[in-house]
Motif scaffolding. Structure first.
Motif, mmCIF file in Angstrom:
data_model
loop_
_atom_site.group_PDB
_atom_site.id
_atom_site.type_symbol
_atom_site.label_atom_id
_atom_site.label_comp_id
_atom_site.label_asym_id
_atom_site.label_seq_id
_atom_site.Cartn_x
_atom_site.Cartn_y
_atom_site.Cartn_z
ATOM 1 N N GLN A 25 0.820 -1.210 0.000
ATOM 2 C CA GLN A 25 0.000 0.000 0.000
ATOM 3 C C GLN A 25 0.859 1.267 0.000
ATOM 4 O OE1 GLN A 25 -3.705 0.224 1.994
ATOM 5 N NE2 GLN A 25 -3.591 -1.922 2.616
ATOM 6 N N LEU A 26 1.972 1.224 0.731
ATOM 7 C CA LEU A 26 2.885 2.359 0.739
ATOM 8 C C LEU A 26 3.440 2.610 -0.662
ATOM 9 C CD1 LEU A 26 4.465 4.537 2.285
ATOM 10 C CD2 LEU A 26 6.187 2.792 2.777
ATOM 11 N N LEU A 27 3.850 1.545 -1.339
ATOM 12 C CA LEU A 27 4.365 1.697 -2.710
ATOM 13 C C LEU A 27 3.313 2.287 -3.642
ATOM 14 C CD1 LEU A 27 6.532 -1.448 -3.504
ATOM 15 C CD2 LEU A 27 7.268 0.920 -3.238
ATOM 16 N N LYS A 28 2.074 1.873 -3.482
ATOM 17 C CA LYS A 28 1.000 2.410 -4.320
ATOM 18 C C LYS A 28 0.877 3.922 -4.119
ATOM 19 C CE LYS A 28 -3.886 2.071 -5.278
ATOM 20 N NZ LYS A 28 -5.166 1.942 -4.629
ATOM 21 N N LEU A 29 0.925 4.361 -2.867
ATOM 22 C CA LEU A 29 0.836 5.792 -2.591
ATOM 23 C C LEU A 29 2.062 6.542 -3.107
ATOM 24 C CD1 LEU A 29 -0.687 5.802 0.995
ATOM 25 C CD2 LEU A 29 -1.791 6.610 -1.102
ATOM 26 N N ILE A 30 3.256 5.993 -2.866
ATOM 27 C CA ILE A 30 4.483 6.655 -3.336
ATOM 28 C C ILE A 30 4.448 6.802 -4.844
ATOM 29 C CG2 ILE A 30 6.985 6.349 -3.647
ATOM 30 C CD1 ILE A 30 7.023 5.110 -0.806
ATOM 31 N N ASN A 31 4.079 5.749 -5.542
ATOM 32 C CA ASN A 31 4.050 5.815 -7.002
ATOM 33 C C ASN A 31 2.924 6.710 -7.512
ATOM 34 O OD1 ASN A 31 6.387 4.320 -7.471
ATOM 35 N ND2 ASN A 31 5.276 2.394 -7.253
ATOM 36 N N ASP A 36 1.761 11.888 -9.990
ATOM 37 C CA ASP A 36 1.120 13.206 -9.957
ATOM 38 C C ASP A 36 2.094 14.347 -10.183
ATOM 39 O OD1 ASP A 36 -1.325 12.026 -9.545
ATOM 40 O OD2 ASP A 36 -1.641 12.876 -7.542
ATOM 41 N N ILE A 37 3.366 14.161 -9.816
ATOM 42 C CA ILE A 37 4.343 15.232 -10.021
ATOM 43 C C ILE A 37 5.206 14.987 -11.260
ATOM 44 C CG2 ILE A 37 4.347 15.947 -7.611
ATOM 45 C CD1 ILE A 37 7.027 14.477 -7.273
ATOM 46 N N GLY A 38 4.809 14.004 -12.074
ATOM 47 C CA GLY A 38 5.478 13.775 -13.356
ATOM 48 C C GLY A 38 6.757 12.970 -13.287
ATOM 49 N N GLU A 39 6.924 12.177 -12.235
ATOM 50 C CA GLU A 39 8.124 11.359 -12.114
ATOM 51 C C GLU A 39 7.806 9.889 -12.346
ATOM 52 O OE1 GLU A 39 10.565 11.985 -8.717
ATOM 53 O OE2 GLU A 39 10.366 14.150 -8.797
ATOM 54 N N LEU A 42 8.988 4.162 -8.461
ATOM 55 C CA LEU A 42 10.205 3.640 -7.849
ATOM 56 C C LEU A 42 10.691 2.400 -8.587
ATOM 57 C CD1 LEU A 42 9.660 3.717 -3.970
ATOM 58 C CD2 LEU A 42 11.237 5.088 -5.315
ATOM 59 N N THR A 43 11.972 2.363 -8.852
ATOM 60 C CA THR A 43 12.586 1.176 -9.453
ATOM 61 C C THR A 43 12.774 0.124 -8.366
ATOM 62 O OG1 THR A 43 14.812 1.950 -8.966
ATOM 63 C CG2 THR A 43 13.867 2.612 -11.105
ATOM 64 N N GLU A 44 13.126 -1.083 -8.771
ATOM 65 C CA GLU A 44 13.436 -2.132 -7.790
ATOM 66 C C GLU A 44 14.580 -1.689 -6.879
ATOM 67 O OE1 GLU A 44 12.127 -5.110 -6.930
ATOM 68 O OE2 GLU A 44 10.448 -4.686 -8.278
ATOM 69 N N GLU A 45 15.608 -1.069 -7.477
ATOM 70 C CA GLU A 45 16.740 -0.581 -6.687
ATOM 71 C C GLU A 45 16.292 0.488 -5.696
ATOM 72 O OE1 GLU A 45 21.022 1.701 -7.249
ATOM 73 O OE2 GLU A 45 19.993 0.922 -9.022
ATOM 74 N N GLY A 46 15.440 1.399 -6.145
ATOM 75 C CA GLY A 46 14.918 2.439 -5.255
ATOM 76 C C GLY A 46 14.104 1.843 -4.122
ATOM 77 N N PHE A 94 4.428 13.832 1.292
ATOM 78 C CA PHE A 94 3.073 14.187 1.702
ATOM 79 C C PHE A 94 2.147 14.012 0.518
ATOM 80 C CE2 PHE A 94 0.175 17.659 3.419
ATOM 81 C CZ PHE A 94 -0.366 16.839 4.387
ATOM 82 N N TYR A 95 1.252 13.050 0.634
ATOM 83 C CA TYR A 95 0.362 12.743 -0.491
ATOM 84 C C TYR A 95 -0.952 12.168 0.018
ATOM 85 C CZ TYR A 95 -1.487 10.562 -4.720
ATOM 86 O OH TYR A 95 -2.298 10.191 -5.768
ATOM 87 N N MET A 96 -2.016 12.564 -0.636
ATOM 88 C CA MET A 96 -3.348 12.066 -0.334
ATOM 89 C C MET A 96 -4.012 11.671 -1.647
ATOM 90 S SD MET A 96 -4.851 12.216 2.705
ATOM 91 C CE MET A 96 -3.693 13.451 3.216
#
Length: 154
Positions: A25-31, A36-39, A42-46, A94-96
């Motif tokens: 769930q954390l990965l889903k939010l991070i991605n 949303d900011i155009g990046e 996360l890669t496997e290494e990240g 910080f993301y919602m």
């Protein structure tokens, strides 16, 4: 708000059975945040580096859960300040999810991170933001202006 929101802290020492679900769930939010900011996601290494930083206690995440679904997050990364001669924190990630914005969850997350920072004896917690976000962060308790942040990308 229709559904009850719970804020949980994710850090080192989390139980294995709980860790897999929360990590997903954390990965889903991070991605979602990165998208949303155009990046790029996360890669496997990240992901490996992030897991290690969490395991080492260098970063702590706070998740807002609606039932068992993570709908928002923030983090505090520890760093040593020679000015304070102790650890300080940097408020980040910080993301919602869009449908959960403007429901008070941002305040709940910021308060959880600020409380955790006090409980862990961090001298301060700072945030770097774009000028358009200054009012939001001030409303969340980041009131002291410390100047302008510059970065050098290595």
């Amino acid at each position: 708000m229709e559904n009850r929101i719970t804020i949980i802290t994710i850090r080192e020492g989390i139980a294995e059975n709980e860790a897999a679900l929360l990590w997903e769930q954390l990965l889903k939010l991070i991605n979602g945040f990165k998208r949303d900011i155009g990046e790029e996601p996360l890669t496997e290494e990240g992901q490996q580096r992030l897991r290690q930083a969490m395991k080492d206690g260098r970063i702590t995440f706070f998740l807002a859960l609606c039932g068992d679904h993570a709908v928002g997050m923030c983090s505090t990364a520890k760093c040593f300040s020679t000015f304070a001669c102790t650890d300080t924190g940097v408020f980040e990630d910080f993301y919602m999810e869009p449908e959960f914005r403007r429901k008070g969850i941002a305040h709940m997350l910021a308060q959880a991170a600020q409380k955790w920072s006090r409980e862990n004896s961090l001298a301060s917690m700072t945030v770097t933001c774009a000028p358009c976000d200054e009012g939001m962060y001030q409303a969340l308790g980041f009131e002291l202006r410390l100047g302008t942040t510059f970065a050098h990308m290595g």
